[in-house]
Motif scaffolding. Structure first.
Motif, mmCIF file in Angstrom:
data_model
loop_
_atom_site.group_PDB
_atom_site.id
_atom_site.type_symbol
_atom_site.label_atom_id
_atom_site.label_comp_id
_atom_site.label_asym_id
_atom_site.label_seq_id
_atom_site.Cartn_x
_atom_site.Cartn_y
_atom_site.Cartn_z
ATOM 1 N N UNK A 43 1.000 -1.117 0.065
ATOM 2 C CA UNK A 43 0.000 0.012 -0.171
ATOM 3 C C UNK A 43 0.907 1.306 0.098
ATOM 4 N N UNK A 44 0.464 2.120 -0.902
ATOM 5 C CA UNK A 44 1.321 3.449 -1.113
ATOM 6 C C UNK A 44 0.477 4.496 -0.729
ATOM 7 N N UNK A 45 0.581 5.455 0.094
ATOM 8 C CA UNK A 45 -0.350 6.422 0.638
ATOM 9 C C UNK A 45 0.255 7.771 0.252
ATOM 10 N N UNK A 46 -0.630 8.785 0.115
ATOM 11 C CA UNK A 46 -0.167 10.057 0.142
ATOM 12 C C UNK A 46 -0.132 10.586 1.438
ATOM 13 N N UNK A 47 0.586 11.548 1.589
ATOM 14 C CA UNK A 47 0.929 11.972 3.248
ATOM 15 C C UNK A 47 -0.598 12.649 3.263
ATOM 16 N N UNK A 48 -0.961 12.464 4.740
ATOM 17 C CA UNK A 48 -2.125 12.868 5.039
ATOM 18 C C UNK A 48 -2.318 14.362 4.873
ATOM 19 N N UNK A 49 -1.323 15.206 5.194
ATOM 20 C CA UNK A 49 -1.732 16.814 4.941
ATOM 21 C C UNK A 49 -2.069 17.038 3.435
ATOM 22 N N UNK A 50 -1.630 16.175 2.608
ATOM 23 C CA UNK A 50 -1.766 16.392 1.176
ATOM 24 C C UNK A 50 -3.117 16.149 0.887
ATOM 25 N N UNK A 51 -3.570 14.841 1.387
ATOM 26 C CA UNK A 51 -4.845 14.493 1.444
ATOM 27 C C UNK A 51 -5.932 15.410 2.056
ATOM 28 N N UNK A 52 -5.732 16.064 3.060
ATOM 29 C CA UNK A 52 -6.417 16.941 3.444
ATOM 30 C C UNK A 52 -6.551 18.217 2.647
ATOM 31 N N UNK A 53 -5.284 18.667 1.958
ATOM 32 C CA UNK A 53 -5.625 19.654 1.241
ATOM 33 C C UNK A 53 -6.298 19.509 -0.174
ATOM 34 N N UNK A 54 -6.384 18.285 -0.614
ATOM 35 C CA UNK A 54 -7.160 17.953 -1.518
ATOM 36 C C UNK A 54 -8.661 17.918 -1.233
ATOM 37 N N UNK B 250 -9.833 19.713 1.214
ATOM 38 C CA UNK B 250 -10.395 20.811 1.105
ATOM 39 C C UNK B 250 -10.719 21.403 0.020
ATOM 40 N N UNK B 251 -10.042 21.121 -1.243
ATOM 41 C CA UNK B 251 -10.656 21.795 -2.551
ATOM 42 C C UNK B 251 -12.065 21.072 -2.980
ATOM 43 N N UNK B 252 -12.180 20.011 -2.627
ATOM 44 C CA UNK B 252 -13.705 19.439 -2.956
ATOM 45 C C UNK B 252 -14.576 20.002 -2.101
ATOM 46 N N UNK B 253 -14.374 20.334 -0.945
ATOM 47 C CA UNK B 253 -15.353 20.780 -0.004
ATOM 48 C C UNK B 253 -15.699 22.138 -0.322
ATOM 49 N N UNK B 254 -14.513 23.110 -0.672
ATOM 50 C CA UNK B 254 -14.712 24.358 -1.111
ATOM 51 C C UNK B 254 -15.496 24.450 -2.589
ATOM 52 N N UNK B 255 -15.307 23.316 -3.324
ATOM 53 C CA UNK B 255 -16.276 23.733 -4.500
ATOM 54 C C UNK B 255 -17.342 22.859 -4.452
ATOM 55 N N UNK B 256 -17.932 22.489 -3.267
ATOM 56 C CA UNK B 256 -19.256 22.089 -2.975
ATOM 57 C C UNK B 256 -19.592 20.906 -4.132
ATOM 58 N N UNK B 257 -18.631 19.948 -4.269
ATOM 59 C CA UNK B 257 -18.942 18.893 -4.952
ATOM 60 C C UNK B 257 -20.185 17.876 -4.484
ATOM 61 N N UNK B 258 -20.942 17.393 -5.284
ATOM 62 C CA UNK B 258 -21.881 16.478 -4.600
ATOM 63 C C UNK B 258 -21.345 15.060 -3.980
ATOM 64 N N UNK B 259 -20.470 14.556 -4.918
ATOM 65 C CA UNK B 259 -19.858 13.291 -4.156
ATOM 66 C C UNK B 259 -18.310 13.040 -4.482
ATOM 67 N N UNK B 260 -17.565 12.673 -3.493
ATOM 68 C CA UNK B 260 -16.390 12.151 -3.758
ATOM 69 C C UNK B 260 -16.238 10.856 -3.505
ATOM 70 N N UNK B 261 -15.727 9.962 -4.415
ATOM 71 C CA UNK B 261 -15.693 8.643 -4.276
ATOM 72 C C UNK B 261 -14.170 8.252 -4.301
ATOM 73 N N UNK B 262 -13.762 7.794 -3.051
ATOM 74 C CA UNK B 262 -12.472 7.197 -2.787
ATOM 75 C C UNK B 262 -12.204 5.861 -3.624
ATOM 76 N N UNK C 6 -4.748 6.529 10.575
ATOM 77 C CA UNK C 6 -5.070 7.489 9.228
ATOM 78 C C UNK C 6 -6.500 7.769 9.007
ATOM 79 N N UNK C 7 -7.270 6.545 9.002
ATOM 80 C CA UNK C 7 -8.506 6.715 8.660
ATOM 81 C C UNK C 7 -9.331 7.394 9.815
ATOM 82 N N UNK C 8 -8.965 7.362 10.919
ATOM 83 C CA UNK C 8 -9.813 7.866 11.954
ATOM 84 C C UNK C 8 -9.591 9.459 11.937
ATOM 85 N N UNK C 9 -8.415 9.686 11.502
ATOM 86 C CA UNK C 9 -7.688 11.005 11.614
ATOM 87 C C UNK C 9 -8.579 11.776 10.425
#
Ligand code: SF4
Length: 499
Positions: A199-210, A212-224, A235-238
């Protein structure tokens, strides 16, 4: 060179994240790189015209089981219309048995196996004359009638890739697909993700920044797209906490999770989320321990069911469960038991899937051992094995159809809750009897408006001597899910159905 990245998505609302990653990787190395997405429902002529009239030097197709056959036809015709256009295939469907694929499809000039970003960038350079095809990892290519292969494919540095949504707009009418990690730590023998165990992960802070972008754009659904989002508990809890705290009251987040990895702290946190903020897809697949062991699914099934029930009882997240028919040692009676065990958990959605013997998977290599007969072409779905017959699997297909129309589509909860308990010994027996009746009535031959689905179920109730009870429950369901005028109109038309 003018190069197109394209694919046929299964629905309009889907968008292809792989093409966006490839675009980000290849654009610096290519004169003109474009993306155009189609769906499998677009007409062949429309797609063909777009490809031919686009004047591309190269067309790159991303393929999977739902689009491979249609894509192959298009690519073959494109080669006839534009013989100088270079054709490249990539994606999970061509990442295994690559040489045979190239030999069977002479109109395909190049194939990239495995993760494509680095290889695609190098391929673009080579296409522009700034490199050699034989140095491109995972690439197969032709010289005359001979197929050559570059070095073996190797995993990309996932966290080093540029996140496509840093530049691509968030399309309002589409589901936003997002990857915070690649690979899966588990080894389910039917799944190609089990082949990428690191498993290769993106750093948590980078995921949060991404996020934020979706939340800011009020997209309807984000599918991980993460294969098991909660494999790293901390990590998932955070990230769940982050999304709960920053909820914009619009965006919904969908995750595939492993139900038995949820711990008390996570469950308590999830209980505080806004209703509708999260959707969880939880693969149960079977409750038969022998079937699960045969496909290398380990895990605590008791805890898994307990956690799913708990999530359902919380009532604030949409819960989707999966079962797979056609596993080794899962005969019809065993599947009936699995179905009943999972149905009684009360999830919003129970998807009854059928085993696919995908290229590259262990179960496909074990096909002889379990007597598997399966479709020769994609989606390579099971036809029978030594435990379950083709007729029994067709019977389960019928059950899948009515389950989708009634239970998964929603709007029948009172009627189904009563009928699955009172009209048959178990939920499976109810759906089996109803599916038989549905097919005997010829209802499978056309699609039905929702109001006709009420009539069909009512008439089944009548044939089983429960017409009045069924009518009362269905009326209650209609009043919960349809507006006042629609219910009035329904009652005026009455309960008869004319096909
Ligand atoms: S089925 Fe799910 S848990 Fe199993 S290997 Fe595939 S992605 Fe991982």
């Amino acid at each position: 060179m003018k190069v197109l990245l394209t694919t046929l998505n299964s629905k309009y609302v889907h968008s292809n994240l792989a093409l966006k990653y490839l675009y980000m990787a290849g654009r610096k190395h290519c004169g003109q790189l474009e993306i155009q997405e189609f769906t499998i429902n677009n007409s062949r002529d429309y797609i063909f015209n777009e490809l031919v009239m686009g004047g591309f030097d190269a067309v790159c197709f991303s393929v999977y089981i739902w689009n491979i056959e249609k894509t192959l036809q298009l690519a073959a015709d494109l080669k006839k219309a534009c013989p100088r256009t270079v054709i490249l295939f990539g994606g999970p469907e061509v990442s295994y048995d690559c040489r045979a694929f190239m030999e069977q499809n002479p109109f395909v000039d190049f194939l990239i196996a495995g993760e494509g970003e680095d290889s695609f960038a190098k391929w673009c350079r080579a296409l522009e004359g700034a490199g050699s095809f034989q140095d491109v990892e995972g690439l197969l290519f032709r010289k005359g009638d001979t197929v050559f292969a570059g070095p073996a494919p190797c995993p990309v540095d996932f966290s080093g890739l540029t996140q496509p949504y840093q530049e691509f707009p968030c399309e309002e009418d589409k589901v936003i697909y997002y990857e915070a990690s690649r690979g899966c730590p588990f080894r389910c023998s039917y799944c190609i993700s089990s082949l990428d165990r690191k498993v290769r992960e993106l750093p948590r802070e980078r995921v949060k920044a991404d996020l934020d972008r979706f939340l800011h754009n009020t997209v309807k659904q984000v599918k991980f797209l993460d294969r098991t989002f909660n494999w790293d508990r901390g990590r998932s809890l955070e990230l769940f906490r982050y999304l709960i705290e920053r909820d914009n009251h619009v965006t919904n987040f969908h995750f595939e999770i492993c139900g038995d990895l949820l711990d008390e702290e996570t469950l308590e946190l999830l209980g505080t989320a806004r209703k509708g903020l999260f959707q969880f897809e939880i693969g149960i697949q079977s409750t038969n321990p022998r079937a699960l062991a045969a496909v290398d699914r380990s895990g605590d099934t008791k805890k898994l069911r307990k956690n799913v029930r708990r999530l359902v009882e919380m009532g604030n997240s949409h819960i989707h469960t999966d079962l797979i028919a056609g596993l080794p040692f899962e005969d019809y009676a065993s599947f009936r038991q699995s179905f009943n065990d999972v149905y009684e958990l009360g999830a919003d959605n129970l998807q009854l899937g059928f085993l696919k013997l995908l290229k590259g998977t262990k179960i496909r290599r074990e096909a002889k051992r379990y007597g598997y007969v399966y479709m020769e072409k994609a989606p390579y779905q099971v036809i029978s094995n030594m435990f379950i017959s083709a007729e029994e699997l067709c019977g389960l297909k019928r059950i899948e159809e009515v389950l989708d129309l009634y239970h998964n589509r929603g709007g029948f909860s009172s009627a189904l809750s009563w009928a699955t308990k009172q009209m048959a010994r178990t939920p499976f027996d109810f759906y089996e009897a109803f599916a038989d009746d549905y097919y005997a009535g010829g209802f499978q031959h056309k699609s039905h408006k929702k109001e006709d689905l009420y009539r069909i179920l009512y008439q089944f109730g009548c044939r089983r001597g429960a017409g009045e009870k069924m009518k009362a429950l269905l009326e209650a369901d209609m009043e919960k899910t349809m507006n006042f005028d629609a219910v009035k109109k329904f009652k005026r038309k009455g309960w008869s159905i004319i096909l």
